[in-house]
Scaffold this active site. Structure first.
Site, PDB file in Angstrom:
ATOM      1  N   SER A 250       0.865  -1.177   0.000  1.00  0.00           N
ATOM      2  CA  SER A 250       0.000   0.000   0.000  1.00  0.00           C
ATOM      3  C   SER A 250       0.904   1.230   0.000  1.00  0.00           C
ATOM      4  CB  SER A 250      -0.854  -0.004   1.276  1.00  0.00           C
ATOM      5  OG  SER A 250      -1.378   1.284   1.521  1.00  0.00           O
TER       6      SER A 250
ATOM      7  N   TYR B 276      -0.973  -1.984  10.230  1.00  0.00           N
ATOM      8  CA  TYR B 276      -1.117  -2.003   8.770  1.00  0.00           C
ATOM      9  C   TYR B 276       0.145  -1.445   8.115  1.00  0.00           C
ATOM     10  CZ  TYR B 276      -3.290  -1.492   4.155  1.00  0.00           C
ATOM     11  OH  TYR B 276      -3.590  -1.598   2.806  1.00  0.00           O
TER      12      TYR B 276
HETATM   13  N1  LIG Z   1      -8.746  -1.242  -1.670  1.00  0.00           N
HETATM   14  C1  LIG Z   1      -7.854  -0.318  -1.422  1.00  0.00           C
HETATM   15  O1  LIG Z   1      -8.159   0.897  -1.413  1.00  0.00           O
HETATM   16  C2  LIG Z   1      -6.416  -0.690  -1.141  1.00  0.00           C
HETATM   17  C3  LIG Z   1      -5.446   0.336  -1.055  1.00  0.00           C
HETATM   18  C4  LIG Z   1      -4.121  -0.022  -0.809  1.00  0.00           C
HETATM   19  C5  LIG Z   1      -3.776  -1.347  -0.649  1.00  0.00           C
HETATM   20  N2  LIG Z   1      -4.735  -2.309  -0.725  1.00  0.00           N
HETATM   21  C6  LIG Z   1      -4.328  -3.699  -0.528  1.00  0.00           C
HETATM   22  O2  LIG Z   1      -4.751  -4.470  -1.620  1.00  0.00           O
HETATM   23  C7  LIG Z   1      -5.087  -5.786  -1.193  1.00  0.00           C
HETATM   24  C8  LIG Z   1      -6.477  -6.163  -1.671  1.00  0.00           C
HETATM   25  O3  LIG Z   1      -7.388  -5.198  -1.182  1.00  0.00           O
HETATM   26  P1  LIG Z   1      -8.919  -5.257  -1.635  1.00  0.00           P
HETATM   27  O4  LIG Z   1      -9.506  -3.964  -1.200  1.00  0.00           O
HETATM   28  O5  LIG Z   1      -9.015  -5.699  -3.034  1.00  0.00           O
HETATM   29  O6  LIG Z   1      -9.439  -6.412  -0.656  1.00  0.00           O
HETATM   30  P2  LIG Z   1     -10.914  -6.996  -0.431  1.00  0.00           P
HETATM   31  O7  LIG Z   1     -11.216  -6.828   1.009  1.00  0.00           O
HETATM   32  O8  LIG Z   1     -11.861  -6.468  -1.451  1.00  0.00           O
HETATM   33  O9  LIG Z   1     -10.688  -8.541  -0.752  1.00  0.00           O
HETATM   34  C9  LIG Z   1      -9.841  -9.300   0.052  1.00  0.00           C
HETATM   35  C10 LIG Z   1     -10.178 -10.768  -0.160  1.00  0.00           C
HETATM   36  O10 LIG Z   1      -9.274 -11.544   0.642  1.00  0.00           O
HETATM   37  C11 LIG Z   1     -10.000 -12.579   1.262  1.00  0.00           C
HETATM   38  N3  LIG Z   1      -9.310 -13.033   2.476  1.00  0.00           N
HETATM   39  C12 LIG Z   1      -9.293 -12.417   3.694  1.00  0.00           C
HETATM   40  N4  LIG Z   1      -8.599 -13.153   4.575  1.00  0.00           N
HETATM   41  C13 LIG Z   1      -8.162 -14.254   3.914  1.00  0.00           C
HETATM   42  C14 LIG Z   1      -7.403 -15.393   4.282  1.00  0.00           C
HETATM   43  N5  LIG Z   1      -6.949 -15.540   5.535  1.00  0.00           N
HETATM   44  N6  LIG Z   1      -7.144 -16.326   3.349  1.00  0.00           N
HETATM   45  C15 LIG Z   1      -7.600 -16.198   2.071  1.00  0.00           C
HETATM   46  N7  LIG Z   1      -8.331 -15.143   1.657  1.00  0.00           N
HETATM   47  C16 LIG Z   1      -8.611 -14.180   2.566  1.00  0.00           C
HETATM   48  C17 LIG Z   1     -11.351 -11.947   1.568  1.00  0.00           C
HETATM   49  O11 LIG Z   1     -12.352 -12.934   1.800  1.00  0.00           O
HETATM   50  C18 LIG Z   1     -11.590 -11.125   0.305  1.00  0.00           C
HETATM   51  O12 LIG Z   1     -12.246 -11.871  -0.689  1.00  0.00           O
HETATM   52  C19 LIG Z   1      -4.922  -5.795   0.325  1.00  0.00           C
HETATM   53  O13 LIG Z   1      -3.672  -6.356   0.645  1.00  0.00           O
HETATM   54  C20 LIG Z   1      -4.973  -4.323   0.709  1.00  0.00           C
HETATM   55  O14 LIG Z   1      -4.242  -4.046   1.872  1.00  0.00           O
HETATM   56  C21 LIG Z   1      -6.047  -2.022  -0.963  1.00  0.00           C
END
Ligand SMILES: NC(=O)c1ccc[n+]([C@@H]2O[C@H](COP(=O)([O-])OP(=O)(O)OC[C@H]3O[C@@H](n4cnc5c(N)ncnc54)[C@H](O)[C@@H]3O)[C@@H](O)[C@H]2O)c1
Length: 269
Positions: free
Chosen positions: A144, A156
């Site tokens: 991130s 985080y």
């Molecule tokens: N969305 C954002 O704005 C954003 C910004 C910066 C970084 N990120 C990073 O990007 C990545 C994805 O984010 P997102 O928003 O697409 O996530 P999301 O919450 O939409 O999806 C995450 C998925 O991971 C699954 N998951 C959770 N725990 C799990 C486990 N123990 N084993 C297997 N699967 C598991 C959940 O069920 C879900 O389907 C994350 O690492 C997040 O920190 C997201």
């Protein structure tokens, strides 16, 4: 011919958000994909969507924080597809209870470390031997922009920062096996989850969430390119998975509209 023709990719957290969109983009470019997901309904539905569109996907019910579960998921993937070329570590997130250090419950710290940092270690531990057998490959870790600059959420930020140096170490350690490792540091991505949290007029918000919302609005003004859709990150991931990025290893691509690159002191207000 697709840019990922012949490649097999596994993606963690592929039932939703960035990883789900990336799986779809990989398939569009000719890859076959294994979807590692904890939520059975989300995983099965993501698999169905890809198959209905004519792609080849396998949902593997996985808890990425559990060593045995990851070992079995990788074994199932290789048994089903016969090889492995790309590891996309994306499952992750932060907790509302990720409070300042002196107030944080220890359980929150351990859970965040397990999901964000132990997870890519486990997938690499079990996946890398197969990349070696394939004669090389690409590892892509999702961090991130907060891993680059720090944040109000210490667990985080620490875990996302850890991913960046872990990626550099993977790059150094496996270069002689023709394996590259890179990271992507997204800004704000409009996933189903974030839309539910930040763009839902009916949501009941905690004081902390309200403050978060005000900060996000301010950031949006200062860094207009900092927010995007899951497919924006998916396109970067496809590039990193493909041979087009063969000069890149050990790097983190900040897909954050400049938030981690410059302090915006140039705006008029
Ligand atoms: N969305 C954002 O704005 C954003 C910004 C910066 C970084 N990120 C990073 O990007 C990545 C994805 O984010 P997102 O928003 O697409 O996530 P999301 O919450 O939409 O999806 C995450 C998925 O991971 C699954 N998951 C959770 N725990 C799990 C486990 N123990 N084993 C297997 N699967 C598991 C959940 O069920 C879900 O389907 C994350 O690492 C997040 O920190 C997201």
């Amino acid at each position: 011919m697709g840019r990922l023709e012949g490649k097999v990719v596994f993606l963690t957290g592929a039932g939703a958000g960035i990883a789900k969109a990336t799986a779809q983009s990989c398939v569009r470019e000719g890859a076959r994909v294994a979807l590692f997901e904890l939520n059975e309904e989300a995983g099965a539905s993501a698999e169905k969507q890809i198959r209905d569109a004519g792609g080849d996907a396998l949902f593997v019910h996985t808890d990425v924080t559990n060593d045995n579960s990851v070992r079995e998921a990788v074994a199932k993937t290789v048994k089903h597809f016969g090889r492995l070329d790309v590891i996309f570590n994306c499952a992750g997130g932060s907790s509302e209870d990720d409070h300042p250090v002196h107030e944080m419950d220890l359980e929150v710290w351990h859970k965040t470390v397990a999901l964000n940092l132990l997870h890519p270690f486990l997938t690499c531990r079990h996946g890398i031997p197969h990349l070696m057998k394939a004669g090389g490959g690409s590892i892509i870790n999702v961090t991130s922009h907060l891993g680059l600059i720090g944040s109000a959420k210490p667990a985080y930020a620490a875990t996302k920062g850890g991913i960046i140096s872990f990626t550099k170490t993977l790059a150094a350690q496996y270069v002689s096996y023709n394996i590259r490792a890179n990271a992507i540091a997204p800004g704000s991505i409009r996933t189903e989850r974030t839309l539910g949290r930040y763009d839902n007029p009916n949501a009941v918000l905690s004081e902390r969430a309200k403050l978060d919302l005000r900060r996000r609005a301010k950031m949006k003004k200062l860094y207009p390119f900092a927010s995007g859709d899951p497919k924006d990150i998916a396109e970067i991931a496809v590039f990193l998975a493909s041979d087009e990025s063969r000069m890149l290893t050990g790097t983190t691509i900040a897909a954050d509209g400049g938030r981690s690159s410059y302090l915006n002191v140039y705006s008029e207000d």
